[in-house]
Design a protein around this motif. Sequence first.
Motif: not given
Length: 558
Positions: A195-197, A201-203, A217, A220-221, A223-224, A272
């Motif tokens: 899980l990679e911010p 983008e967030f992958k 993906s 993005k919001h 991710a956290e 990450s």
Amino acid sequence: MTEQRQLIGQILKAQGVCHQGQLQEALSVQREKGGQIGKILIDLEHITREELLRALAEQAGMPTVDLKVDPPSDALLEKIDPQTAQAFRVVPFNVEAGVLHVALADPMNTSILDDLGFMTGMTVKGALADEGTIDEIIRKRYVQEEDLDSLLDNLEAEALSIDDADALARSTPVVRLLNHVLFAAIRDRSSDVHLEPFEDEFKIRYRVDGTLFELRSPPKHLAEALISRVKVLANLDIAESRIPQDGRIDLLVGGRQVDIRVSTLPTMFGESCVMRVLDRSVVSLDIENLGLRADEMATVKELIARPHGIVLVTGPTGSGKTTTLYSCLNAINDEEIKIITTEDPVEYDLDGIVQVQVNEDIGVTYASCLRSILRQDPDKILVGEIRDEDTATIAVEAALTGHLVFSTLHTNDAPSALTRLVDIGVAPYLAAATLEAVVAQRLVRTICDNCREWARPSDEVISELGLTRDVVGDKEFAFGRGCDLCHETGYRGRMALFEIMIMNDAIAELLVDGASLQAVRDQAREFGMRSLRDAGVLAVFDGQTTPEEIVRETLATW
């Protein structure tokens, strides 16, 4: 004082469904072959599945429910989404006074009840049901599994504006997304989930058979929130995002026990997170399943039966060294032999073997563990890795005092292990006196059985392998065309290639004299060592893998 959990055998006996003699018979089978005592009693036809279910329910303090007699309605099934039901084998069967009652296939899986409470907004209580009936309801009654694209389409339409990080991590969209990611990763036999911010983008990426694949993906919001959800499951501090953290998640997915190692790392654009998936049902710790050829198998079995010395397994991270060593230990595991391991971390529990977890933060290092292990009267010892002079010195002392020591090193091939030991600080004459053998290995992808095809190799391919057309002749090589089963890669699964160097007087003399690495390598090949490249060429001839894989993973030896 915590009440001691009653053994399932005692409960079955108290319920009058089996007697002591039948329990003893089942225990004898368990000692010989392993397995769960309840299932062994069923196989021996001493009890029925229904009787075991009642005993398991009593052990867990949980009621039972017969879903065949009172199957759930479609409206009830909609209370839990298909991904969660399939991943954790749960089925809702009743709603009463604001309480959702769900059937569980495993009485130990009660931790899912809290999560279901957050997802449904209801109080959730569990009951035990027959696992076969639960699986049948999930298979026949639930709609087809929602794919990632449709799930993300729905999530992108939802605005998550929860300020509380803990509440956000437990919100239904986030829980559903992580359940889907984990279930799909385990289903596809992934070894790692990334899980990679990034800035924009967030992958999400899976590693399957050593190769990374990127998924669509998510917003993005998320991710956290998604990484916070992982940290909640791994019992990490979700309020701390400035330092790396490590934890673990134990899951029961599709009836399989899965251990997930979690690592978080602060980056410029958020944390990450990498999850290492250890699915015990995928890894076979049987020496017969390592992929050793007949001559290699005979050599390895002779090595692990030796009374003393050091046997090293070398290779890069992720090359299967631990699996090989565990399989060797399992092969010699006997009640007449004391085996102790010291590992960082302990990846799989081995019945009948004493395993010690290294914890360098409190001074429990390989070296200190090894000193203590030698006072525990072992016959065989596994040291997870020889990484410094102290550990290497004690391993040599253990070998000299009548113990067989297994360990790993990070070197490119078997002969390089000799120079590596000397570089660490082991005197050449001691290395020569104690080292029995070095096994180097690599993992290469195997061709998908579903789309395997054969073709005559080009001259360029033959040359890359260091062969000639005269040697290959009219032989065809296999390759994978690509299909849905292998995600269009042409590969599915991996196999190990082995390079086994047996120590002998000639190699020992070269080591003591400080001869070059090439001289040691030539001497080993003269005495029959098959290089990793040679092992790969044989695998290509057998149609197991492709020349491209062999060239990518092994070095030329001509």
